[in-house]
Scaffold this motif. Sequence first.
Motif, short mmCIF file in Angstrom:
data_model
loop_
_atom_site.label_atom_id
_atom_site.label_comp_id
_atom_site.label_asym_id
_atom_site.label_seq_id
_atom_site.Cartn_x
_atom_site.Cartn_y
_atom_site.Cartn_z
N PHE A 15 0.83 -1.21 0.00
CA PHE A 15 0.00 0.00 0.00
C PHE A 15 0.87 1.26 0.00
CE2 PHE A 15 0.45 -1.87 4.17
CZ PHE A 15 0.86 -0.83 4.99
N TYR A 16 2.11 1.12 -0.45
CA TYR A 16 3.02 2.26 -0.58
C TYR A 16 3.28 2.56 -2.05
CZ TYR A 16 3.95 1.29 4.34
OH TYR A 16 3.82 1.07 5.69
N ARG A 17 3.65 3.81 -2.32
CA ARG A 17 3.97 4.17 -3.69
C ARG A 17 5.18 5.08 -3.72
NH1 ARG A 17 0.08 7.06 -8.25
NH2 ARG A 17 1.27 8.97 -8.07
N LEU A 18 6.21 4.63 -4.41
CA LEU A 18 7.36 5.44 -4.76
C LEU A 18 7.58 5.25 -6.26
CD1 LEU A 18 9.86 4.65 -1.85
CD2 LEU A 18 8.65 6.80 -2.23
N ILE A 19 7.95 6.30 -6.96
CA ILE A 19 8.16 6.20 -8.40
C ILE A 19 9.65 6.25 -8.70
CG2 ILE A 19 7.67 7.19 -10.66
CD1 ILE A 19 5.11 8.36 -9.51
N PRO A 20 10.19 5.20 -9.30
CA PRO A 20 11.63 5.20 -9.60
C PRO A 20 11.99 6.23 -10.67
CG PRO A 20 10.56 3.29 -10.57
CD PRO A 20 9.54 3.96 -9.72
N LYS A 21 13.24 6.65 -10.67
CA LYS A 21 13.72 7.57 -11.70
C LYS A 21 14.19 6.81 -12.94
CE LYS A 21 15.02 11.26 -8.50
NZ LYS A 21 14.50 10.59 -7.28
N ILE A 22 14.69 5.60 -12.72
CA ILE A 22 15.08 4.72 -13.82
C ILE A 22 14.68 3.29 -13.45
CG2 ILE A 22 16.95 3.81 -15.26
CD1 ILE A 22 18.61 6.22 -14.64
N VAL A 23 14.08 2.59 -14.40
CA VAL A 23 13.87 1.15 -14.27
C VAL A 23 14.81 0.48 -15.26
CG1 VAL A 23 12.30 -0.78 -14.63
CG2 VAL A 23 11.47 1.30 -13.51
N VAL A 24 15.65 -0.43 -14.75
CA VAL A 24 16.59 -1.15 -15.59
C VAL A 24 16.16 -2.62 -15.64
CG1 VAL A 24 19.00 -1.70 -16.06
CG2 VAL A 24 18.43 0.38 -14.79
N GLN A 25 15.82 -3.07 -16.83
CA GLN A 25 15.46 -4.48 -17.01
C GLN A 25 16.72 -5.25 -17.39
OE1 GLN A 25 12.45 -3.77 -20.03
NE2 GLN A 25 10.81 -4.08 -18.54
N VAL A 26 17.31 -5.91 -16.41
CA VAL A 26 18.55 -6.64 -16.67
C VAL A 26 18.24 -8.05 -17.15
CG1 VAL A 26 20.01 -5.33 -15.09
CG2 VAL A 26 18.71 -7.26 -14.20
N HIS A 27 19.03 -8.51 -18.12
CA HIS A 27 18.79 -9.82 -18.72
C HIS A 27 19.89 -10.83 -18.43
CE1 HIS A 27 15.70 -8.46 -22.00
NE2 HIS A 27 15.23 -8.39 -20.78
N SER A 28 20.90 -10.43 -17.66
CA SER A 28 21.99 -11.36 -17.36
C SER A 28 22.69 -10.91 -16.10
CB SER A 28 22.99 -11.40 -18.52
OG SER A 28 23.67 -10.15 -18.64
N GLU A 29 23.49 -11.80 -15.54
CA GLU A 29 24.26 -11.46 -14.36
C GLU A 29 25.27 -10.37 -14.67
OE1 GLU A 29 25.93 -14.35 -11.08
OE2 GLU A 29 27.48 -14.08 -12.62
N GLU A 30 25.84 -10.41 -15.89
CA GLU A 30 26.80 -9.38 -16.29
C GLU A 30 26.17 -8.00 -16.26
OE1 GLU A 30 28.03 -13.27 -17.39
OE2 GLU A 30 26.21 -12.20 -18.01
N GLU A 31 24.92 -7.91 -16.73
CA GLU A 31 24.22 -6.62 -16.72
C GLU A 31 23.91 -6.20 -15.28
OE1 GLU A 31 21.99 -6.83 -21.08
OE2 GLU A 31 20.80 -6.94 -19.25
#
Length: 952
Positions: free
Chosen positions: A50-66
Amino acid sequence: MKLTLSTKEAFIMLPANYQQLKDKLSEKIDPKRLITNPLQLLAYGTDASFYRLIPKIVVQVHSEEEAVEVIRLTGEMNIPVTYRAAGTSLSGQAITDSVLMVATHKWKRYSILDDGLKIKLQPGITGSRANIFLAPYGRKIGPDPASINAAMIGGIASNNASGMCCGTSQNSYKTIADIRIVLYDGTILDTSDEKSKVAFSEKHPEIIKEIIQLRDDIKADNILYERIKRKFKIKNTTGYSINALVDYEDPFDIIKHLMIGAEGTLAFISDLTYNTVIDEKFKACALMIFETVEKACEAVPLLKESPVSAVELLDRDSIRSVENDPDAPEYFSKLPETACVLLVEIQGNEKGEIEQKEVDIRRLVSPIPTIQPYIFTSDPKEYKFNWRARKGLLSSVGGLRKTGTTCMIEDVAFPIPRLAEACVALKKLFKELEYNDAALFGHALDGNLHIVFSQDFSTPSEVERYSQMMDGLADIVVNKFDGSLKAEHGTGRNMAPFVEKEWGEAAYKIMIRIKDLFDPHKLINPGVLINPNPKIHLENLKPLPQVNEIVDKCMECGFCEPNCVSEGLTLSPRQRIVIAREISRLKEAGDNPQRLQQMLKDSKYYSNETCATDGLCALLCPVKIDTGKFIKDLRHNEAGNTSKKVAAFIGNHMAGITSAGRVGLNVVNFSHMVLGDTLMGAIAGGMRTVSGNTIPKWNKDMPKGARKIAHSIANPGQTDKVVYFPSCINRTMGKSNGYEKGDLELTRKTEELLIRAGFTIIYPKGLNSLCCGMAFSSKGLKEEGSRKLKELEEALYQASEGGKYPILFDMSPCFYTFQDSYTNKDIKIYDPIEFMLKFVMTKLTVKKPRDVVSVFPVCSVKKIGMEQHLYKLAQMCSKKVTMVESNCCGFAGDRGFTYPELNKHGQRHLQEQIPVNCKDGYSTSRTCEIGLSEYSDINFKSIFYLIDEVTK
């Protein structure tokens, strides 16, 4: 006091340091996965709390290296980062106003080890999928949270989520074998790899040294040592798993167990290995109904000594939330107001084992009388309802709340001998603070209770009432019963201010040292679990404005997401509702027109145009919210008079429209024959690009036009008669190029098949003008859709002579659309699968079964529960059948032509499921078959073709 986010939010430029971070990350990560679009930030940044914070960047990582690159750079630049998987967490531990790193898609790899005794999993795999992988070995993972279909391994482990049967003996803490983590500086530790442990010791000797010191400090403090041992005898996820410092000697054993329940505040989990547990073959459950909650709790210690696998407590308010379910027992609604139910589960590998356990249980609990006799059932329908009702209680209780209020859940545990006393104390607190809708349910064997109630956060007085509730709850749990303020849902922001109150100063200082050790710069999921702000649980509260009665009961739990075809492409059902609520809030506030206009503009594509409206989300939603219906409602409200007039014209001229469609398809097919796949694709693709994607996408499986059905009856004089309604799609679309040379179009193939089965075929009068209305209603043009459906209903009534003959639909989506809305129940309508099984296969003999085929159950087949019937039908016709696992294929009527990216996304895992020697696939929807053919490299067509071939 901060009630909600400011309504003054504006679209400002990314802060300079975040822009710099984004630029650096784009060198290693596809910029498309570095999200800063405001609509997506809000949607992707929402969790089930029931909380809301809006991120400045969402990073969708696809690997451990990322992931390492994100963690390393955020650390170097002093920017906070939060790790996230499914976001089903309830206490605010998966949100941030900084960088949100999401590890879901592409984090699906797994390995079965030691013949199923272990399983290695990446964090983006749901708990239920893990169990599917283990099913052939008769094993499963230990944790079994109610959210197992949606919750992912990363979150299950990070919250030490438990559930119904696992208790404290089979949770992640007890069943972890090894873990692979990424630390704050990008260092990787794999506890299953001796070389990795040696390298880690050399690079971070200070961590090893401090772990040993923490272990020894606790051992030197006998009072603290004994307190830790005592408090973890019941479920406890308040604070860190400091029992690791008591239970283990080896620093690496301690580290891997500290990561369990750490809520992503110490390190990122890139994979985890579980010791699996036995998945018993036979299961049965019973509903024991007691006069009062006290009587039910008296039975719990007795059941604890019996051979039960789970005991779930449901108070009267919990039962009330599900008593109107179609599968609920009639007596639910007649139970006395004081009643309390125990859902008791028994399991065994032999039926005799189950029977003996039932005898033992009845003997042990016989001193406590029940209101009525109870029966242990293995009946699939009853068993499934009992557990579906329990697992969905959070949302079903929440579904009864007043619009605009938040569904709250608190998660506590008490010593079992004092469970009844604790229930009474909690109900007294509810009454004092006038939480009249509060319900109690939970895992009784572990003293674990969930408290669900509705909360209005719109006024300071209501927030103050919630504050009093939390203070009162803490007093009851800690001061009166020395229990756990969080038993299995994780501490989060919600309970962070109370960690020291529960544990005391000495234990809390140990936890601070742990946090400082693994997160020296205070950048990893800050504010969660350890937080000096005593009011953090009252800040950043999520607004829930009224939107539409179809979705207003949504509590954003995320249960729907595994069934959504557009999840991962644009938005999931939960995220569509989040955006709709934000638009409603902005409209009501009226003080940020720029944000509102941008939201409206972006939501057209992200929310509206790429929603398949298939309704599969409702199958997993505990309160049956069909977000597809909401989007159709939205489309209806946005449809102008011109669109409605065009729809009416098409509806009135259906015969001419389908005739023109046949001609158009034949022209395109002729061009394809002349130009070939490559040149035709290039020309068609170029025309679509030039048109701004207004011209539908062409693919090589685009069919030629069908032949018009000119007769009203076929094969007259037979005893058996059937009314055959060929859909307007099949009346328009003929064969695709991939069909066998001698194949007929579906309408003629169906006719041929029915004649061989000995039927006289009756076609409805005015056939070429008839339509089920789906083509209109799916676009929000419900008036024309309803008119066409009613017109079809009348025609089918007449053709069947008032319901005398069965009516066959040749496409499942058309059948479902009609079934969902028709009113004259005298007529007997059949989906193509059911009709074949009931009327056709009984009259034909399979002579030449195929070696292997693939079948795909379309959305409507899933919604009417015909999946296994389709499988059974295919099994009659083939030696081996592969059922393609997928949600909606993404073709969604005509979306595969107009928004082909939806179809492509929906079929991204199709090819890998088709057996090597499989040449054909079968389904029951023509448009879906076109999309399936394009992305599978085999030909998909109606199941009727398979039946006809093998029975000739």
